[in-house]
Design a protein around this motif. Sequence first.
Motif, PDB file in Angstrom:
ATOM      1  N   LEU A   6       0.841  -1.188   0.000  1.00 12.73           N
ATOM      2  CA  LEU A   6       0.000   0.000   0.000  1.00 12.73           C
ATOM      3  C   LEU A   6       0.883   1.247   0.000  1.00 12.73           C
ATOM      4  CD1 LEU A   6      -2.957   1.105   0.332  1.00 12.73           C
ATOM      5  CD2 LEU A   6      -2.475   1.183   2.790  1.00 12.73           C
TER       6      LEU A   6
ATOM      7  N   PRO B  95      -3.696  -4.157   5.155  1.00 12.80           N
ATOM      8  CA  PRO B  95      -3.630  -2.696   4.981  1.00 12.80           C
ATOM      9  C   PRO B  95      -4.359  -2.220   3.722  1.00 12.80           C
ATOM     10  CG  PRO B  95      -1.463  -3.580   5.524  1.00 12.80           C
ATOM     11  CD  PRO B  95      -2.338  -4.752   5.218  1.00 12.80           C
ATOM     12  N   ILE B  96      -4.335  -3.025   2.666  1.00 17.44           N
ATOM     13  CA  ILE B  96      -5.021  -2.665   1.429  1.00 17.44           C
ATOM     14  C   ILE B  96      -6.529  -2.663   1.641  1.00 17.44           C
ATOM     15  CG2 ILE B  96      -5.455  -3.393  -0.962  1.00 17.44           C
ATOM     16  CD1 ILE B  96      -2.599  -4.594  -0.929  1.00 17.44           C
TER      17      ILE B  96
ATOM     18  N   LYS C 111      -2.152   5.921  -0.108  1.00 16.17           N
ATOM     19  CA  LYS C 111      -3.247   4.946  -0.081  1.00 16.17           C
ATOM     20  C   LYS C 111      -4.043   4.875  -1.389  1.00 16.17           C
ATOM     21  CE  LYS C 111      -3.824   5.075   4.945  1.00 16.17           C
ATOM     22  NZ  LYS C 111      -4.765   5.188   6.081  1.00 16.17           N
TER      23      LYS C 111
ATOM     24  N   ALA D  45      -7.665   0.216   3.714  1.00 14.21           N
ATOM     25  CA  ALA D  45      -7.670   1.462   2.942  1.00 14.21           C
ATOM     26  C   ALA D  45      -8.917   1.568   2.067  1.00 14.21           C
ATOM     27  CB  ALA D  45      -6.409   1.551   2.082  1.00 14.21           C
TER      28      ALA D  45
END
Length: 210
Positions: A12, A190-191, A16, A194
Motif C-alpha cells: 500500500l 492494509p489494502i 493509499k 484502505a
Amino acid sequence: MALLLEHEFKPLPADKQIETLPFLEAVAHLPPFFDCLGTPIVYSPVKADLTGNIKKIRAVYDSNPAKFKTLQNILEVEKELHGSAWPKTGATLALMWLKRGLKFMLVLLQSISDGERDEEHPNLIRVNALKAYEIALKKYHGWMLQKLFTGSVYALPYKSDLLKALEKGKEVKEEESIEKIHQFLMRVTPILDAIYEMYTKMNAELSYKA
C-alpha cells in the motif's frame, strides 16, 4: 502458502491510492479459497459473487485504463457519472461487495492465525468462521441467508484439512502454514483497510440487506 501467496499484492503506497490493475490481478487468485471451505450450497455463491464482482470492476477498468487507474478514480468518476444512483451502481457497488467477501476471508484467517479456537474441539474452525461472518457479512444478509451461513459452520472442514487445502494438498507443518497465513495477512489487510476507509470518506457505504 500455495493458494494465498502465489500472486503478491503490491504494498500500500503512502497516499493509499490503490492501483486498479495490480489489485484486480492479485485478488483474482483468491476466489478458490472458498472451495477449501466445502459446503458448496453456501460458499459456492460467495465464490461466484467474488468472481463476478472482480469481472465487473475489470470491465470498467478496461473501458478506460487511464481514467480508472486507481480504485479511488473509479469511485470519483462513477459518482460524477451516475449522480443520485451512485453508489448503488457500477464498479462502486461491485467493489463494495468484493471488499466484504475479502473481509470475511481475512477475519477468518486472522482468527486462525491468532489461535482462537474452541478448546473442547481445537481442530474445528466454527469459532473462526462465525466471528468472520459476524464482522464481515451478517448485517448485510436477510434472515434466511443468516440461518444458512450459521448452519454451514457445522459442515466446515477441520483446521488441519483447511490448511492442507490451502497448501494444495501438500503436507506442511501447521506452524509453517500459520506463518504463511500471517505473511498474507500482513500484505493484504492494509489494502483492505484502505478500501474500507475510502468508502467511509466518500460516503459510499450502503447497509441494505442482500
